[in-house]
Design an enzyme around this catalytic site. Structure first.
Site, PDB file in Angstrom:
ATOM      1  N   THR A  57      41.724  54.695  38.688  1.00  0.00           N
ATOM      2  CA  THR A  57      42.289  53.532  38.754  1.00  0.00           C
ATOM      3  C   THR A  57      41.294  52.461  38.432  1.00  0.00           C
ATOM      4  O   THR A  57      40.178  52.478  39.322  1.00  0.00           O
ATOM      5  CB  THR A  57      43.220  53.404  39.705  1.00  0.00           C
ATOM      6  OG1 THR A  57      44.072  51.960  39.652  1.00  0.00           O
ATOM      7  CG2 THR A  57      42.575  53.229  41.112  1.00  0.00           C
ATOM      8  N   GLU A  58      41.640  51.669  37.423  1.00  0.00           N
ATOM      9  CA  GLU A  58      40.690  50.520  37.254  1.00  0.00           C
ATOM     10  C   GLU A  58      39.992  49.865  38.153  1.00  0.00           C
ATOM     11  O   GLU A  58      38.741  49.327  38.089  1.00  0.00           O
ATOM     12  CB  GLU A  58      41.409  49.371  36.160  1.00  0.00           C
ATOM     13  CG  GLU A  58      41.793  50.041  34.822  1.00  0.00           C
ATOM     14  CD  GLU A  58      43.250  50.602  35.110  1.00  0.00           C
ATOM     15  OE1 GLU A  58      43.854  51.563  36.043  1.00  0.00           O
ATOM     16  OE2 GLU A  58      44.169  50.202  34.197  1.00  0.00           O
ATOM     17  N   ASN A  59      40.816  49.517  39.477  1.00  0.00           N
ATOM     18  CA  ASN A  59      40.267  48.876  40.351  1.00  0.00           C
ATOM     19  C   ASN A  59      39.286  49.473  41.389  1.00  0.00           C
ATOM     20  O   ASN A  59      39.025  49.095  42.462  1.00  0.00           O
ATOM     21  CB  ASN A  59      41.461  48.051  41.192  1.00  0.00           C
ATOM     22  CG  ASN A  59      42.250  48.944  41.807  1.00  0.00           C
ATOM     23  OD1 ASN A  59      42.989  50.016  41.159  1.00  0.00           O
ATOM     24  ND2 ASN A  59      42.557  49.196  43.025  1.00  0.00           N
TER      25      ASN A  59
END
Lengths: 233, 235
Positions: A57-59
Site C-alpha cells: 500500500t502506497e502509505n
C-alpha cells in the site's frame, strides 16, 4: 453507442466479486501486488490456495492483511483507502519515498486498477471525469508506470450502457500505453501491439454481441475460451 | 544539545505569515494534530501547505483551512470522507491547489531534502499534469522533469524522540514524516514520548536528529479518525 442489441447484461455478466476472483487467478505465488482503491481491493480476498501474494500500500506497508474486527482498528495502520488493516507475518513499514521507489523502480509484479476508460493502445483514464469540481490523483499515475504488469478491472460498459473500452480515451489520461490486460464483467482482454485481443468471454454472449458493447475492434488470435468464475461473494 | 521545547505553542510561535509549511501524515495516520492546532492558535496566515491530502472533517488540516490561514495547498488527493471545508474554499476560489501525483510529491520532497534540484520520472508523462514540464528520453522511454520541493517549516509526528532529535515512528504513521523532516529549514516534531538520551537503539532510529530542530511532547496524541467519529470541531 448504448447497448444496441438490448442484451440483458445483468443475466450474463460477472459480479464484482467474480471479476476480482478472475483477476486473482493470474497472480503468481510470491508476487508483490498493489490493488487500487475500491473494486480492485476485492482481489485480495480470492488468492488461490497454495499461493501467497504480498500486498503493497502506497502509505508504507508491505504485507498487510484484511480489516480488523470492528472496534479493534488501529488508525496508525491503514491502507491507501484510509481503511484500517492488519499485518501478516513478515510485514514491513517504510516511508513514502521508499514506497514509491518500490512502485516507480519496477519492483512490484502487478498493479490492478479501476478504470473510467481503457483504450486499445493501452492508455488508461481513471482519475478525472473532466467535469470540474475538485481534482484528485493520488498514486494512480505512479502505479501505471511502475508495476511490471498493469491490469484493469472494470465493468465492460458504463451504467448507461456505453462502452468503456475504446479506440482512444476521451477523459483525461492517467497514463499512456500502460495497460496490458483488462478483466471486465464480460471478458478478459489483452492489449498487445495497440490492439484489443479477446482471450475469454462470458458464455452467454456471442463474439458479435460482445463486439457491439466494445468501442474498438476485438481481435481473435487463438480460440476464445469461456470466462467462468467461481460462485463467490 | 537539547532540542526539546516545553510547549506546543512555543514550538510553532515563530512561523510567520506567508510561510511554507510541510505537514506530515497520510489522511489522519501520522498527522501532527496537536501541532496543527497550535498553529491555528498562533494564527499566521497566507500559508502554503504541503500535505498528501486536504483535511477531513473539522479538525487538523481541515480546521487550519477553515480558519482561512492557507492560501495554497500542494497535495495529491484532496478528497476524503468529509472534504467539505477544502471543497468550499476551493470552489469559491479562496485557495490555490497544486495537484501532484503522490509518488512525485514524495520524490520532490525527498529531492528537496537531499539537495537534488530536479529529477526525471515516467509518472504523468502524456497527461494534463505534465503540461509545461520538460520531457526527455532515456533508454527509449519518455520522462517528465520534476523539481525539488522545500519548505520553511515541517510539522511532523513521531512516536519517540530524544533531545538530539532522533525519531522513531509507529506503523504506517511514518509515511511522509521522515522525508518532510529532511526538506524543511526548520523541522518541528511532536512525539508521544521523550526518550532518555541513549535509550533509543541507533539501529531503530528512522529520522536521525540532524534533520530535526525541535522536539515537543504531545502525549496520547489525538487520531483524526477518532475525532471525526466524535464530530469534533477545532477550535
Amino acid at each position: 453507442m448504448t447497448n444496441p442489441a438490448m442484451i440483458d447484461l445483468e443475466a450474463v455478466k460477472l459480479t464484482n466479486a467474480q471479476m476480482a476472483w478472475r483477476a486473482a487467478q493470474d497472480i503468481e505465488d510470491g508476487a508483490y501486488v498493489n490493488l487500487g482503491i475500491g473494486l480492485p481491493e476485492l482481489v485480495a480476498k480470492f488468492q488461490p490456495d497454495g499461493r501467497e501474494a504480498i500486498f503493497h500500500t502506497e502509505n508504507g506497508v508491505l504485507g498487510f492483511g484484511p480489516a480488523p474486527a470492528k472496534g479493534a482498528e488501529d488508525w496508525d495502520l491503514i491502507n491507501a483507502g484510509k481503511k484500517a488493516v492488519t499485518l501478516k507475518p513478515g510485514a514491513a513499514f517504510f516511508h513514502h519515498a521508499d514506497s514509491f521507489a518500490m512502485v516507480r523502480g519496477g519492483h512490484l509484479n502487478v498493479a490492478i486498477l479501476g478504470a473510467y476508460e481503457v483504450a486499445e493502445n493501452g492508455d488508461l483514464a481513471n482519475w478525472s471525469t473532466g467535469a470540474g469540481g475538485v481534482p484528485a490523483v493520488g498514486g494512480a499515475m505512479d502505479l501505471v508506470h511502475g508495476a511490471r504488469r498493469v491490469a484493469v478491472i472494470t465493468d465492460h460498459v458504463t451504467k448507461s450502457g456505453a462502452p468503456k473500452l475504446l479506440t482512444r480515451c476521451t477523459l483525461p489520461l492517467t497514463g499512456v500505453g500502460c495497460v496490458t490486460r483488462i478483466y471486465s464483467s464480460l471478458a478478459v482482454i489483452d492489449i498487445a501491439q495497440g490492439r484489443f485481443v479477446l482471450r475469454e468471454k462470458v458464455a452467454g454472449l456471442s463474439v458479435e454481441q460482445l463486439q457491439s458493447l466494445t468501442g474498438a475492434k476485438l481481435h481473435i488470435e487463438a480460440p476464445v475460451t469461456d470466462l467462468t468464475a467461481a460462485q463467490v461473494a | 544539545m537539547d532540542k526539546s521545547i516545553p510547549s506546543l505553542a512555543q514550538a510553532v510561535a515563530d512561523i510567520p505569515d506567508g510561510a511554507s509549511v510541510m505537514i506530515g501524515g497520510f489522511g489522519g495516520s501520522g498527522a501532527p494534530i496537536e501541532l496543527i492546532h497550535a498553529l491555528i492558535d498562533a494564527g499566521p496566515r497566507n500559508l502554503t501547505v504541503i500535505n498528501n491530502n486536504a483535511g477531513n472533517g473539522h479538525v487538523g488540516l481541515a480546521a487550519l483551512i477553515a480558519a482561512g490561514q492557507v492560501a495554497k495547498l500542494i497535495c495529491s488527493f484532496p478528497r476524503s470522507a468529509d472534504p467539505r471545508v477544502f471543497n468550499a474554499k476551493y470552489l469559491a476560489g479562496e485557495i490555490d491547489l497544486e495537484l501532484v501525483p503522490q509518488g512525485t510529491l514524495a520524490e520532490r520532497i525527498r529531492a528537496g531534502g537531499a539537495g537534488t534540484p530536479a529529477f526525471y520520472t515516467p509518472t504523468s508523462f502524456g497527461t494534463d499534469l505534465a503540461r509545461g514540464k520538460p520531457v526527455a528520453e532515456f533508454e527509449g522511454r519518455s520522462y517528465v522533469q520534476e523539481r525539488w520541493l522545500k519548505a520553511d517549516f515541517a510539522l511532523i509526528k513521531a512516536e519517540a524522540g530524544d533531545v538530539m532529535g532522533n525519531l522513531t515512528y509507529r506503523m504506517a504513521a511514518r509515511n511522509f514524516n521522515p522525508i518532510m523532516a529532511m526538506a524543511a529549514r526548520t523541522t518541528i516534531a511532536q512525539v508521544s514520548r521523550i526518550a532518555p538520551l541513549g535509550s533509543l537503539d541507533p539501529e531503530t532510529v528512522v529520522t536521525p536528529g540532524i534533520f530535526v530542530n525541535r522536539v515537543v511532547l504531545a502525549e496520547n496524541p489525538a487520531q483524526e479518525e477518532v475525532l471525526n467519529r466524535q464530530e469534533a470541531v477545532y477550535p
